[in-house]
Design an enzyme around this catalytic site. Structure first.
Site, mmCIF file in Angstrom:
data_model
loop_
_atom_site.group_PDB
_atom_site.id
_atom_site.type_symbol
_atom_site.label_atom_id
_atom_site.label_comp_id
_atom_site.label_asym_id
_atom_site.label_seq_id
_atom_site.Cartn_x
_atom_site.Cartn_y
_atom_site.Cartn_z
ATOM 1 N N ASP A 138 -3.199 -15.205 -10.614
ATOM 2 C CA ASP A 138 -4.150 -14.197 -10.138
ATOM 3 C C ASP A 138 -3.892 -12.804 -10.537
ATOM 4 O O ASP A 138 -4.708 -12.098 -10.873
ATOM 5 C CB ASP A 138 -4.307 -14.248 -8.813
ATOM 6 C CG ASP A 138 -3.114 -13.984 -7.910
ATOM 7 O OD1 ASP A 138 -1.988 -13.858 -8.493
ATOM 8 O OD2 ASP A 138 -3.417 -13.770 -6.577
ATOM 9 N N ASP B 240 2.356 -22.067 -7.650
ATOM 10 C CA ASP B 240 2.927 -20.825 -7.210
ATOM 11 C C ASP B 240 3.346 -21.164 -5.777
ATOM 12 O O ASP B 240 2.583 -21.791 -4.839
ATOM 13 C CB ASP B 240 2.057 -19.636 -7.020
ATOM 14 C CG ASP B 240 2.013 -18.814 -8.353
ATOM 15 O OD1 ASP B 240 3.291 -18.780 -8.987
ATOM 16 O OD2 ASP B 240 1.010 -18.141 -8.556
ATOM 17 N N ALA C 191 11.578 0.712 1.427
ATOM 18 C CA ALA C 191 12.387 -0.160 0.248
ATOM 19 C C ALA C 191 13.581 0.848 0.325
ATOM 20 O O ALA C 191 14.807 0.034 0.095
ATOM 21 C CB ALA C 191 11.845 0.165 -1.171
ATOM 22 N N GLU D 54 4.637 -11.197 8.882
ATOM 23 C CA GLU D 54 5.775 -11.345 9.688
ATOM 24 C C GLU D 54 5.992 -11.031 10.994
ATOM 25 O O GLU D 54 6.650 -11.581 11.931
ATOM 26 C CB GLU D 54 6.995 -11.078 8.663
ATOM 27 C CG GLU D 54 7.090 -11.778 7.305
ATOM 28 C CD GLU D 54 6.459 -10.970 6.197
ATOM 29 O OE1 GLU D 54 5.276 -10.423 6.334
ATOM 30 O OE2 GLU D 54 6.725 -11.420 5.280
ATOM 31 N N ARG E 62 15.066 -0.642 4.018
ATOM 32 C CA ARG E 62 14.930 -1.868 3.937
ATOM 33 C C ARG E 62 15.013 -2.453 5.581
ATOM 34 O O ARG E 62 15.449 -3.332 5.774
ATOM 35 C CB ARG E 62 16.195 -2.772 3.336
ATOM 36 C CG ARG E 62 16.162 -2.410 1.935
ATOM 37 C CD ARG E 62 16.669 -3.533 0.891
ATOM 38 N NE ARG E 62 18.050 -3.471 1.184
ATOM 39 C CZ ARG E 62 18.942 -4.335 1.149
ATOM 40 N NH1 ARG E 62 18.825 -5.400 0.667
ATOM 41 N NH2 ARG E 62 20.224 -4.044 1.089
ATOM 42 N N MET E 63 14.410 -1.658 6.407
ATOM 43 C CA MET E 63 14.254 -1.879 7.898
ATOM 44 C C MET E 63 13.040 -1.252 8.282
ATOM 45 O O MET E 63 12.420 -0.493 7.690
ATOM 46 C CB MET E 63 15.482 -1.113 8.645
ATOM 47 C CG MET E 63 16.818 -1.533 8.362
ATOM 48 S SD MET E 63 17.922 -0.836 9.193
ATOM 49 C CE MET E 63 17.683 1.047 8.952
ATOM 50 N N ASP F 68 0.082 -12.445 -14.957
ATOM 51 C CA ASP F 68 0.012 -13.824 -14.989
ATOM 52 C C ASP F 68 -1.064 -14.153 -16.338
ATOM 53 O O ASP F 68 -0.907 -15.464 -16.738
ATOM 54 C CB ASP F 68 -0.881 -14.790 -13.855
ATOM 55 C CG ASP F 68 0.299 -14.669 -12.679
ATOM 56 O OD1 ASP F 68 1.208 -14.845 -12.861
ATOM 57 O OD2 ASP F 68 -0.458 -14.753 -11.659
ATOM 58 N N PHE G 140 8.691 0.036 7.337
ATOM 59 C CA PHE G 140 9.524 -0.368 6.484
ATOM 60 C C PHE G 140 9.655 0.414 5.137
ATOM 61 O O PHE G 140 8.385 0.915 5.039
ATOM 62 C CB PHE G 140 9.220 -1.835 6.187
ATOM 63 C CG PHE G 140 9.802 -2.475 5.107
ATOM 64 C CD1 PHE G 140 11.009 -3.228 5.347
ATOM 65 C CD2 PHE G 140 9.449 -2.439 3.830
ATOM 66 C CE1 PHE G 140 12.006 -3.713 4.524
ATOM 67 C CE2 PHE G 140 10.299 -3.037 2.707
ATOM 68 C CZ PHE G 140 11.715 -3.498 3.071
#
Lengths: 694, 563
Positions: free
Chosen positions: A530, A320, A391, A361, A394-395, A534, A389
């Site tokens: 994890d 990954d 969805a 970030e 998107r800011m 998966d 933030f």
């Protein structure tokens, strides 16, 4: 509340008096801890039990030989026959000792884990909402239990309600607490770990005796150790090499008789034991146990030896991107202004936009602004509103003193600027594309209608990872990066990290398809994972390493669990797998090569009375036939002890091509294996002669 | 021609044969050669075989065993009844039961151990009709097994390994018959006999002596005797008899014929597994061992015979010429006998019994290594591949991967079958020798006492179990005891290796292929060749060192020195 705090205090005091956790154990115990050695010495004697010996055909033959020489010595006593008998018995003892030492550390660790498991109390939540106190051992699958700060989680389960910080050091040895919460991929908790804060409801997911801790105890102790495929194949070869020497030695009697000589049974058995591959036979199981142990030392639990062996065979590694190849979070790496704004101006606004943003970030933008322009964190006035933030927008951003500062996806910010009556420059698209091409993520920044520029968020590739991948390449292993990024970004990171291939915009289905395609081509595939999604891929992969932080489904699907949840460790797992096989092969070669010298010691000794000319074959110039035979037997026994450290630590392994590894090992263990016994048998002979025993 | 030029010519000839015969054989067994299909197809119809349908390894092995069993029975019956059958100009009686049994098993197993003298025991019908026929079919069986094993390596996920009947018939029809036919013409042209007329009665009036000179269809049998690595001569003197091996040219052609198929099969192997380098690696290992043993033999026989020296004869010829043909000299005799003992041929043109001890050591131990350098037709390749699997297993572990050979993982079942196949021979030889030296019937066999007598017995069982058939001589083995005990070695040495080999072909063929990578142990490199030679030598040395030290080594040391 006071009850609870006193309870907590009590538990804490208990924790303090608790015996050392496995992590602590690991640090305190070396491979040759005195405690382990003394236990091993006792176990070595216990292992004389023929029912245990029969599992190892080579050493079983030695044991039978010892019994025969013992009877022979009792019937016709001589210093020589007794000496041979004693040294043969020691040969078996040394083999037992090697296995016992290898098991020692695991046993000690298992004991520590077992003490941890005992008598935890659980607070079961009944359907009517009341609580019931019962022993953890009585919990059934599906029960709901309540755990609060200070409680030990009674069994494996999933959090159905709440969030808590959990100390998992008992299992992982890692002291920093981890966050566990209901829903999603962080909901699994392990029995034996401790809740540090808050209140959670856990649904028990494991049956009694089948918890992670139980499995861990079994694994480190090697209770259900089964021979791995290569071990079986090697055992067959060793059995064949034992069987072939039986007639070789037995026919000596009639052959000698035809020549008018005689060979005593004691000498025949001495020769047999010297010829059969006792060195590798004695150390084989120790090598396997030690290999598993080396993984445990690195905090990886392999569910079977087969998995460890498969790791050595892996030809494709699926890694990954996040957390394995890159540091996990994207970091701000540059400020790229547009429309004549200065870099510093952009940095200042970007920093303001991020001050309240607690994401990694966001933090990295603040850090970069400080590093580049020494823009300090400012105290914000009361007039500010953090815009999180979402969805939809998107800011994210901040409303401060009437200014509306935003940062976010380029398209979203362009839309925002237009809405605010501004005019987004065409420079922006160009710049954003350039940033994306380089594998980074562009983040546009606007102050109201004013567009300032772009923050470049870069995936930071881990230091040294490129070198690791090139080592993998020399071992013939292909590395494939798995990422949800778009192909453009993925290609750039793949190039920077030096992986051989990448799978961009990866879905669980795509991952599964990739594994199957590789396996169709005859390759063995290893991967880490994890999440619950998966799990199918982890099960399909030949080596599936589940992160301990992952879901129960993932942990059950994989055949290894990494307690540190560090995906980079897959590479080490592969190396340990290889080292295990190399150690077996090297000691087998050494064992067989040794026979040449032993022949030159024993054959002339056997027949020199009948054919004095055979003295010419006594190239070591050994003192007498008896010292020659005895020296070979003693060498044969002592070499086992001498090689125990090598068997347990493993042959030194440096990643390089197969030919280089083979050349090196053949030189050391093949050629060395032919020469070494000549030297040591001669030395032993000199010592025996000096003692005037004969 | 000097010995050096003989060797150079031999190498050049074999290189050409390797390239062309090897490729041709691959085409034959892959079914691309069809020029004799007008004979082939009726044969399949006759046998009721569908040439397109393939067999699992079990069915392949069953067909092979049944076919060989029938062949033994048929050969036995003809030998037992030859006195009542035609083509018997000398009116030779029926062969005795023990000898007929020994001979039948011996020829069907491609051994051609002969406890008899051909000219005084076998009728022309027996020689041509059964023994020479077995020379063809037993050779074809050997090649078929090798090809089946190659298919195991070259196929993936396959449940079949070929069709035994097709492989058998194609081998005889396309390879053995045509080349033997040409070779027989060379032998005839050089003066080997080829007649159905009975023995010649000659009266030398001048000296007043009458002689009966046996004759027969010799050249036709001579060609396949060498080409099929059979070795059973028409006459007792075998390759030393001027009617079998008349000139230096036929001597050389014999050596070339002996080595042709075993050498060329390495090309076939490389070609069929898709990498000629793999075939070259195997051939290199074979060549190095052959070269070493040839050197030991040639150096040993170039020394004076110590017995002759002891007798006070100071004017000896150069080298040990006792028991050798003056036509061939010491070196060419050694080359012939080494080629013959390293290929399971067993034909000899000089008496190994009269070799110096180390010369005898060279011929005997050449067989003890398992007949792999280059070994018998087919058997040489499949036996060395068994050793290769063991070498790959040990070497492969040392590079840290589950060992694989030609992309096939070498796991428990492969190791089991390969070690079984590789260890049958030494165990059988040692036990049979032990039985013989322990019993009175065995002890009276050898004509010499002490180490040399021991060598004679050890050599006999080494020869039969390796399906070689050469005799050290100096042993009277035409007794019921030896005739019957030897067949144990003959049968185990043949079928107890073939069956595991076919099983191996089955398991390998069913496996998937692991693609090679940098982490793969390369089996087309010098280091593998070295490891393979090492495994062959160490297995051979470890199993036979005690026995050999009681035979030729003691003898040599009695002379005071090695060389």
């Amino acid at each position: 509340m006071s009850d609870l705090s006193s309870l907590q205090a009590k538990k804490e005091s208990q924790t303090k008096t608790q015996p050392g956790t496995p992590a602590a154990e690991k640090q305190s115990r070396g491979l040759f801890d005195r405690d382990i050695l003394s236990h091993a010495a006792i176990d070595a004697v216990k292992k004389f039990d023929p029912r245990m010996q029969i599992r190892n055909p080579v050493m079983f033959v030695v044991l039978i030989g010892t019994v025969i020489t013992l009877l022979e010595s009792a019937a016709n006593p001589s210093v020589f026959s007794w000496s041979v008998t004693i040294w043969l018995a020691l040969t078996v003892l040394f083999a037992n000792f090697a296995e016992a030492v290898a098991e020692g550390r695991g046993k000690a660790q298992a004991d520590a884990l077992r003490r941890m498991r005992s008598d935890t109390e659980a607070r079961r939540l009944l359907p009517d909402g009341t609580e019931q106190k019962i022993a953890a051992a009585e919990l059934a699958k599906g029960d709901l239990v309540i755990c609060e700060a200070g409680d030990i989680i009674p069994s494996d389960g999933e959090i159905t309600e709440g969030i808590a910080s959990v100390d998992e050091s008992a299992i992982t040895g890692e002291s920093a607490p981890v966050i566990r919460e209901s829903g999603g991929d962080r909901s699994a908790v392990t029995g034996g770990t401790k809740v540090l804060s808050d209140h959670i409801v856990v649904r028990i997911t494991s049956e009694r005796g089948h918890t992670f801790l139980d499995r861990m105890i079994n694994l480190v102790e090697g209770a259900q150790r089964q021979k791995t495929p290569n071990e079986i194949a090697l055992t067959i070869l060793l059995a064949a090499l034992t069987i072939i020497f039986l007639p070789v030695v037995v026919v000596l009697k009639p052959f000698a008789h035809f020549a008018g000589a005689d060979v005593s049974v004691v000498v025949q058995i001495a020769l047999l034991v010297c010829l059969i591959p006792t060195t590798i036979g004695a150390l084989l199981s120790a090598i396997g146990i030690a290999g598993m142990d080396r993984l445990v030392q690195r905090n990886v639990l392999a569910m079977s030896g087969r998995a460890v062996e498969a790791a050595g065979d892996v030809q494709t590694l699926l890694l990954d991107k996040t957390g394995t190849i890159t540091l996990g979070n994207r970091m701000a790496s540059a400020f790229l202004p547009v429309d004549g704004h200065s870099e510093e101006e952009l940095a200042g606004i970007a920093q303001l936009a991020s001050l309240a943003d607690e994401t990694p970030e966001g933090r990295s933008i603040v850090v970069l602004a400080k590093e580049r322009f020494d823009i300090r964190e400012r105290a914000l006035g009361a007039e500010h509103v953090f815009v999180p933030f979402s969805a939809q927008t998107r800011m994210s951003g901040i409303n401060l003193d009437g200014r509306e500062i935003r940062k976010g996806a380029t398209e979203a910010i362009k839309q925002w600027v237009t809405q605010q009556g501004g005019n987004p420059s065409t420079d922006l698209d160009h710049l954003a594309e350039k940033v994306a091409m380089s594998g980074a993520t562009p983040l546009a920044v606007a102050d109201g209608p004013q567009l300032l520029g772009i923050i470049e968020l870069k995936d930071v590739v881990k230091q040294g990872i490129r070198e690791r991948f090139s080592q993998m390449r020399t071992l013939g292993i292909r590395t494939v990066m798995i990422t949800g990024d778009n192909p453009l970004t993925a290609a750039a990171i793949a190039q920077e990290a030096g992986v051989d291939d990448y799978l961009a915009e990866a879905t669980p289905e795509a991952k599964m398809a990739l594994i199957k395609a590789e396996q169709e081509g005859g390759k063995l595939v290893a991967m880490t994972g994890d999440g619950t999604n998966d799990a199918p891929a982890l099960a399909q992969a030949d080596v599936g390493v589940a992160m301990n932080s992952g879901t129960t489904a993932a942990k059950e699907a994989g055949n290894m669990v990494d307690l540190d949840s560090n995906p980079t460790k897959l590479i080490e797992v592969v190396e340990i797998g290889k080292q295990l096989l190399i150690t077996r092969g090297a000691l087998t070669t050494f064992s067989i090569a040794n026979d040449v010298a032993k022949y030159f010691a024993i054959i002339p000794a056997l027949f020199v009375a009948t054919y004095p000319q055979l003295k010419a074959l006594n190239i070591m110039r050994l003192h007498s036939p008896q010292t020659a035979i005895l020296s070979a037997v003693i060498f044969n026994a002592l070499i086992i002890v001498a090689l125990i450290p090598l068997a347990l630590r493993g042959v030194r392994f440096r990643p390089s091509g197969a030919s280089a590894i083979l050349r090196r090992n053949l030189l050391i263990y093949g050629v060395g294996g032919i020469l070494a016994p000549f030297l040591f048998i001669k030395i032993i002979d000199l010592v025996i002669t000096a003692l005037h025993a004969y | 021609m000097s010995f050096t030029w003989t060797l150079i010519t031999l190498v050049i000839m074999l290189a050409i044969i390797w390239r062309f015969l090897g490729k041709y054989m691959a085409s034959v067994y892959e079914g691309r050669i069809r020029w004799a299909s007008f004979i082939e197809r009726p044969l399949y119809r006759l046998l009721g075989v569908d040439p397109e349908s393939e067999q699992s390894w079990q069915r392949y092995a069953a067909a092979l065993v049944v076919f060989s069993g029938m062949a033994i029975l048929f050969t036995y019956l003809i030998l037992r009844l030859q006195g009542h059958l035609p083509f018997n100009p000398q009116h030779l009686p029926d062969v005795t039961p023990a000898l007929a049994w020994n001979t039948a098993v011996s020829f069907v197993t491609n051994t051609d151990w002969q406890s008899y003298s051909g000219e005084t025991t076998m009728s022309y019908l027996s020689q041509m009709g059964v023994l020479a026929v077995q020379n063809f079919v037993s050779a074809a069986v050997g090649i078929a097994v090798a090809v089946a094993l190659i298919r195991g390596f070259s196929r993936k996920g396959s449940r079949t390994i070929g069709n035994f009947w097709v492989d058998l018939i194609r081998g005889i029809l396309y390879i053995l018959l045509p080349i033997s036919f040409l070779a027989a013409i060379i032998f005839m042209a050089q003066g080997a006999l080829q007649t159905l007329a009975g023995p010649a009665h000659i009266h030398d009036a001048l000296n007043g002596v009458s002689q009966t000179i046996p004759r027969g269809p010799v050249a036709s049998q001579e060609a396949i005797k060498e080409f099929g690595t059979n070795g059973g001569g028409f006459f007792n003197a075998n390759g030393a008899d001027p009617f079998e091996n008349p000139t230096g040219l036929t001597n050389f052609v014999s050596i070339v014929l002996i080595l042709s198929i075993p050498v060329a099969l390495t090309y076939t192997f490389g070609k069929m597994v898709g990498s000629l380098r793999q075939g070259v690696a195997i051939l290199t290992a074979m060549t190095i061992i052959f070269g070493c043993w040839l050197t030991i033999g040639a150096v040993a026989e170039h020394q004076a015979n110590p017995a002759v020296t002891a007798a006070g004869l100071t004017h000896q010829t150069s080298g040990n010429m006792v028991g050798k043909e003056v036509r061939f000299g010491d070196t060419s005799s050694v080359l012939y006998n080494i080629a013959s003992t390293q290929t399971s041929t067993g034909s000899v043109n000089s008496a190994s019994d009269s070799y110096n001890p180390m010369g005898g050591f060279a011929t005997m131990t050449g067989m003890m290594l398992g007949e792999v350098s280059p070994g018998g037709v087919g058997s040489g390749l499949y036996t060395i591949l068994l050793f290769a699997i063991i070498a790959v297993f040990i070497g492969g572990l040392m590079v840290g991967r589950t060992p694989e050979y030609l992309g096939k993982k070498i796991q428990a079942s492969e190791v089991k079958l390969a070690t079984l196949g590789a260890l049958v021979m030494p165990i059988t030889v040692l036990i049979l020798t032990a039985v013989a030296v322990s019993l009175h019937s065995g002890q009276v066999g050898p004509l010499n006492k002490g180490p040399h007598g021991f060598s004679e017995i050890l050599y006999a069982f080494t020869s039969v179990t390796n399906n070689n058939g050469s005799a050290f001589a100096g042993i009277n083995s035409n007794t019921a005891f030896y005739n019957i005990l030897e067949t144990v070695g003959l049968i185990l040495g043949r079928f107890a290796i073939i069956i595991p080999t076919l099983a191996l072909a089955g398991t390998l063929g069913a496996k998937n292929v692991v693609p090679a990578s940098l982490g793969t142990f390369r089996t087309d490199k010098p280091i593998f060749v070295g490891l393979l030679i090492g495994v062959i030598l160490i297995v051979g040395a470890l199993t036979f060192f005690p026995a050999v030290s009681l035979g030729p080594i003691v003898e040599q040391l009695t002379n005071g020195k090695f060389f």
